[in-house]
Design a protein around this motif. Sequence first.
Motif, PDB file in Angstrom:
ATOM      1  N   ALA A  40     -41.845  13.625 -15.265  1.00 43.47           N
ATOM      2  CA  ALA A  40     -41.382  12.317 -15.874  1.00 43.47           C
ATOM      3  C   ALA A  40     -41.950  11.230 -15.221  1.00 43.47           C
ATOM      4  CB  ALA A  40     -40.044  12.406 -16.049  1.00 43.47           C
ATOM      5  N   LEU A  41     -41.889  11.324 -13.930  1.00 45.91           N
ATOM      6  CA  LEU A  41     -42.493   9.973 -13.266  1.00 45.91           C
ATOM      7  C   LEU A  41     -43.959   9.963 -13.195  1.00 45.91           C
ATOM      8  CD1 LEU A  41     -40.218  10.194  -9.976  1.00 45.91           C
ATOM      9  CD2 LEU A  41     -40.248   8.343 -11.524  1.00 45.91           C
ATOM     10  N   ARG A  42     -44.687  11.330 -13.253  1.00 47.80           N
ATOM     11  CA  ARG A  42     -46.222  11.324 -13.441  1.00 47.80           C
ATOM     12  C   ARG A  42     -46.440  10.704 -14.721  1.00 47.80           C
ATOM     13  NH1 ARG A  42     -47.251  17.132 -10.912  1.00 47.80           N
ATOM     14  NH2 ARG A  42     -47.212  16.637  -8.677  1.00 47.80           N
ATOM     15  N   MET A  43     -45.975  11.081 -15.627  1.00 48.54           N
ATOM     16  CA  MET A  43     -46.256  10.811 -17.087  1.00 48.54           C
ATOM     17  C   MET A  43     -45.893   9.218 -17.249  1.00 48.54           C
ATOM     18  SD  MET A  43     -45.381  12.890 -20.459  1.00 48.54           S
ATOM     19  CE  MET A  43     -44.444  11.919 -21.601  1.00 48.54           C
ATOM     20  N   GLY A  44     -44.706   8.888 -16.534  1.00 50.22           N
ATOM     21  CA  GLY A  44     -44.635   7.428 -16.965  1.00 50.22           C
ATOM     22  C   GLY A  44     -45.606   6.580 -16.202  1.00 50.22           C
ATOM     23  N   LEU A  45     -45.901   6.996 -15.043  1.00 55.35           N
ATOM     24  CA  LEU A  45     -46.898   6.091 -14.354  1.00 55.35           C
ATOM     25  C   LEU A  45     -48.498   6.393 -15.151  1.00 55.35           C
ATOM     26  CD1 LEU A  45     -48.133   4.401 -11.970  1.00 55.35           C
ATOM     27  CD2 LEU A  45     -48.603   6.573 -10.709  1.00 55.35           C
ATOM     28  N   ALA A  46     -48.712   7.477 -15.686  1.00 55.88           N
ATOM     29  CA  ALA A  46     -50.076   7.370 -16.355  1.00 55.88           C
ATOM     30  C   ALA A  46     -50.014   6.711 -17.939  1.00 55.88           C
ATOM     31  CB  ALA A  46     -50.301   8.879 -16.688  1.00 55.88           C
ATOM     32  N   VAL A  47     -48.887   6.722 -18.480  1.00 57.07           N
ATOM     33  CA  VAL A  47     -48.906   6.225 -19.988  1.00 57.07           C
ATOM     34  C   VAL A  47     -48.354   4.970 -19.948  1.00 57.07           C
ATOM     35  CG1 VAL A  47     -49.078   8.710 -20.826  1.00 57.07           C
ATOM     36  CG2 VAL A  47     -46.831   7.326 -20.695  1.00 57.07           C
ATOM     37  N   SER A  48     -47.836   4.151 -19.086  1.00 54.52           N
ATOM     38  CA  SER A  48     -47.062   2.895 -19.117  1.00 54.52           C
ATOM     39  C   SER A  48     -48.183   1.810 -19.181  1.00 54.52           C
ATOM     40  CB  SER A  48     -46.143   2.736 -17.898  1.00 54.52           C
ATOM     41  OG  SER A  48     -45.221   3.628 -18.188  1.00 54.52           O
ATOM     42  N   SER A  49     -47.873   1.006 -19.799  1.00 54.75           N
ATOM     43  CA  SER A  49     -48.891  -0.420 -19.715  1.00 54.75           C
ATOM     44  C   SER A  49     -48.329  -1.171 -18.593  1.00 54.75           C
ATOM     45  CB  SER A  49     -48.586  -1.066 -21.305  1.00 54.75           C
ATOM     46  OG  SER A  49     -47.341  -1.675 -21.265  1.00 54.75           O
ATOM     47  N   GLN A  50     -47.247  -1.157 -18.070  1.00 50.45           N
ATOM     48  CA  GLN A  50     -46.815  -1.811 -16.763  1.00 50.45           C
ATOM     49  C   GLN A  50     -45.798  -0.652 -16.130  1.00 50.45           C
ATOM     50  OE1 GLN A  50     -45.711  -6.023 -17.322  1.00 50.45           O
ATOM     51  NE2 GLN A  50     -45.667  -5.414 -19.721  1.00 50.45           N
ATOM     52  N   CYS A  51     -45.944  -0.574 -14.857  1.00 48.70           N
ATOM     53  CA  CYS A  51     -45.416   0.367 -14.113  1.00 48.70           C
ATOM     54  C   CYS A  51     -45.103  -0.167 -12.756  1.00 48.70           C
ATOM     55  CB  CYS A  51     -45.917   1.526 -14.218  1.00 48.70           C
ATOM     56  SG  CYS A  51     -45.007   2.838 -13.540  1.00 48.70           S
ATOM     57  N   TRP A  52     -43.780  -0.259 -12.243  1.00 50.48           N
ATOM     58  CA  TRP A  52     -43.652  -0.821 -10.898  1.00 50.48           C
ATOM     59  C   TRP A  52     -42.743   0.099 -10.090  1.00 50.48           C
ATOM     60  CZ3 TRP A  52     -42.631  -4.031 -15.097  1.00 50.48           C
ATOM     61  CH2 TRP A  52     -43.407  -5.010 -15.401  1.00 50.48           C
ATOM     62  N   THR A  53     -42.605  -0.048  -8.934  1.00 47.08           N
ATOM     63  CA  THR A  53     -41.825   0.773  -7.713  1.00 47.08           C
ATOM     64  C   THR A  53     -40.898  -0.127  -7.144  1.00 47.08           C
ATOM     65  OG1 THR A  53     -43.372   2.783  -7.607  1.00 47.08           O
ATOM     66  CG2 THR A  53     -41.485   2.214  -5.894  1.00 47.08           C
ATOM     67  N   ALA A  54     -39.614   0.028  -7.173  1.00 41.11           N
ATOM     68  CA  ALA A  54     -38.529  -0.536  -6.386  1.00 41.11           C
ATOM     69  C   ALA A  54     -38.372   0.011  -4.937  1.00 41.11           C
ATOM     70  CB  ALA A  54     -37.191  -0.714  -7.139  1.00 41.11           C
ATOM     71  N   THR A  55     -38.642  -0.479  -3.675  1.00 45.81           N
ATOM     72  CA  THR A  55     -38.616  -0.186  -2.689  1.00 45.81           C
ATOM     73  C   THR A  55     -37.454  -0.774  -1.996  1.00 45.81           C
ATOM     74  OG1 THR A  55     -39.972  -1.897  -1.619  1.00 45.81           O
ATOM     75  CG2 THR A  55     -40.918   0.241  -2.264  1.00 45.81           C
ATOM     76  N   VAL A  56     -36.666  -0.074  -1.023  1.00 46.27           N
ATOM     77  CA  VAL A  56     -35.767  -0.560  -0.318  1.00 46.27           C
ATOM     78  C   VAL A  56     -36.142  -0.288   1.249  1.00 46.27           C
ATOM     79  CG1 VAL A  56     -33.284  -0.486   0.446  1.00 46.27           C
ATOM     80  CG2 VAL A  56     -33.894   0.140  -1.882  1.00 46.27           C
ATOM     81  N   ASP A  57     -36.274  -1.475   1.796  1.00 46.50           N
ATOM     82  CA  ASP A  57     -36.740  -1.734   3.157  1.00 46.50           C
ATOM     83  C   ASP A  57     -38.121  -0.789   3.377  1.00 46.50           C
ATOM     84  OD1 ASP A  57     -34.451  -3.034   4.213  1.00 46.50           O
ATOM     85  OD2 ASP A  57     -33.404  -1.150   4.564  1.00 46.50           O
ATOM     86  N   GLY A  58     -39.088  -1.128   2.139  1.00 48.94           N
ATOM     87  CA  GLY A  58     -40.243  -0.342   2.148  1.00 48.94           C
ATOM     88  C   GLY A  58     -40.396   1.012   1.851  1.00 48.94           C
ATOM     89  N   TRP A  59     -39.009   1.578   1.420  1.00 49.89           N
ATOM     90  CA  TRP A  59     -39.279   2.959   1.023  1.00 49.89           C
ATOM     91  C   TRP A  59     -39.171   3.312  -0.476  1.00 49.89           C
ATOM     92  CZ3 TRP A  59     -40.467   7.045   3.830  1.00 49.89           C
ATOM     93  CH2 TRP A  59     -40.093   8.345   3.672  1.00 49.89           C
ATOM     94  N   PRO A  60     -39.796   3.933  -1.319  1.00 45.95           N
ATOM     95  CA  PRO A  60     -39.845   3.914  -2.744  1.00 45.95           C
ATOM     96  C   PRO A  60     -38.413   4.584  -3.074  1.00 45.95           C
ATOM     97  CG  PRO A  60     -41.865   4.775  -2.108  1.00 45.95           C
ATOM     98  CD  PRO A  60     -41.069   4.731  -0.777  1.00 45.95           C
ATOM     99  N   GLU A  61     -37.753   3.941  -3.927  1.00 45.53           N
ATOM    100  CA  GLU A  61     -36.360   4.282  -4.353  1.00 45.53           C
ATOM    101  C   GLU A  61     -36.282   4.370  -5.901  1.00 45.53           C
ATOM    102  OE1 GLU A  61     -34.428   5.856  -2.463  1.00 45.53           O
ATOM    103  OE2 GLU A  61     -34.897   5.140  -0.524  1.00 45.53           O
ATOM    104  N   ALA A  62     -37.319   3.868  -6.935  1.00 45.82           N
ATOM    105  CA  ALA A  62     -37.110   3.838  -8.236  1.00 45.82           C
ATOM    106  C   ALA A  62     -38.288   3.527  -8.770  1.00 45.82           C
ATOM    107  CB  ALA A  62     -36.161   3.066  -8.700  1.00 45.82           C
ATOM    108  N   MET A  63     -38.896   4.145  -9.975  1.00 46.73           N
ATOM    109  CA  MET A  63     -39.839   3.737 -10.673  1.00 46.73           C
ATOM    110  C   MET A  63     -39.446   3.493 -11.935  1.00 46.73           C
ATOM    111  SD  MET A  63     -43.486   6.030 -11.048  1.00 46.73           S
ATOM    112  CE  MET A  63     -43.901   5.860  -9.235  1.00 46.73           C
ATOM    113  N   PHE A  64     -40.143   2.304 -12.637  1.00 46.75           N
ATOM    114  CA  PHE A  64     -39.730   1.799 -13.966  1.00 46.75           C
ATOM    115  C   PHE A  64     -41.182   1.100 -14.578  1.00 46.75           C
ATOM    116  CE2 PHE A  64     -38.944  -1.566 -11.050  1.00 46.75           C
ATOM    117  CZ  PHE A  64     -39.117  -2.618 -12.007  1.00 46.75           C
ATOM    118  N   GLY A  65     -40.990   1.212 -16.023  1.00 47.49           N
ATOM    119  CA  GLY A  65     -41.939   0.636 -16.732  1.00 47.49           C
ATOM    120  C   GLY A  65     -41.835   0.637 -18.186  1.00 47.49           C
ATOM    121  N   VAL A  66     -42.816   0.597 -18.990  1.00 45.81           N
ATOM    122  CA  VAL A  66     -42.781   0.444 -20.424  1.00 45.81           C
ATOM    123  C   VAL A  66     -43.984   1.028 -21.058  1.00 45.81           C
ATOM    124  CG1 VAL A  66     -43.773  -1.795 -20.718  1.00 45.81           C
ATOM    125  CG2 VAL A  66     -42.330  -0.856 -22.612  1.00 45.81           C
TER     126      VAL A  66
END
Length: 153
Positions: A40-66
């Motif tokens: 789901a994350l791979r697909m989201g990154l590949a097909v989203s028009s916009q996609c970001w990662t939320a990091t906590v203290d530099g560590w990836p903790e969430a990914m989101f997009g549209v």
Amino acid sequence: MRSRIAIVPAQRRHINTIANRLRIIDREECEAMGRTGKHALRMGLAVSSQCWTATVDGWPEAMFGVVVEDLIGGLGTPWFLGTDEVYRHGRELLRLGPTFVARLCDSSPRLSNLVSSHNGRAIRLLQRWGFTVGDDEMCVRGVAFRRFEKGYS
């Protein structure tokens, strides 16, 4: 106090870190849709028009997009998958959310997707960010979901 959460452009290298520690409820949502969290994350990154990662203290903790579903009609599917750690920073998510929801609306002024009826944290967060979460449930592979929307007249 400096924010511990930073929002950065999503990268493939963020996927394993997030997928390996994905919240149980997020895993259940992905599986109901026929995907693993990693897929789901791979697909989201590949097909989203916009996609970001939320990091906590530099560590990836969430990914989101549209994902733009209908360019002419302005319909997009927003998504957010994360670890328990990102939800431990709820106040920061509440504060940062409206800015990124507005950016999602730049490419798709009407947003709609499904959220597990049992994903109380996500439902509360969506409502605080201005989404309407429906009451009607639909079952997908044994998981009850509710539709959430923003920007509909």
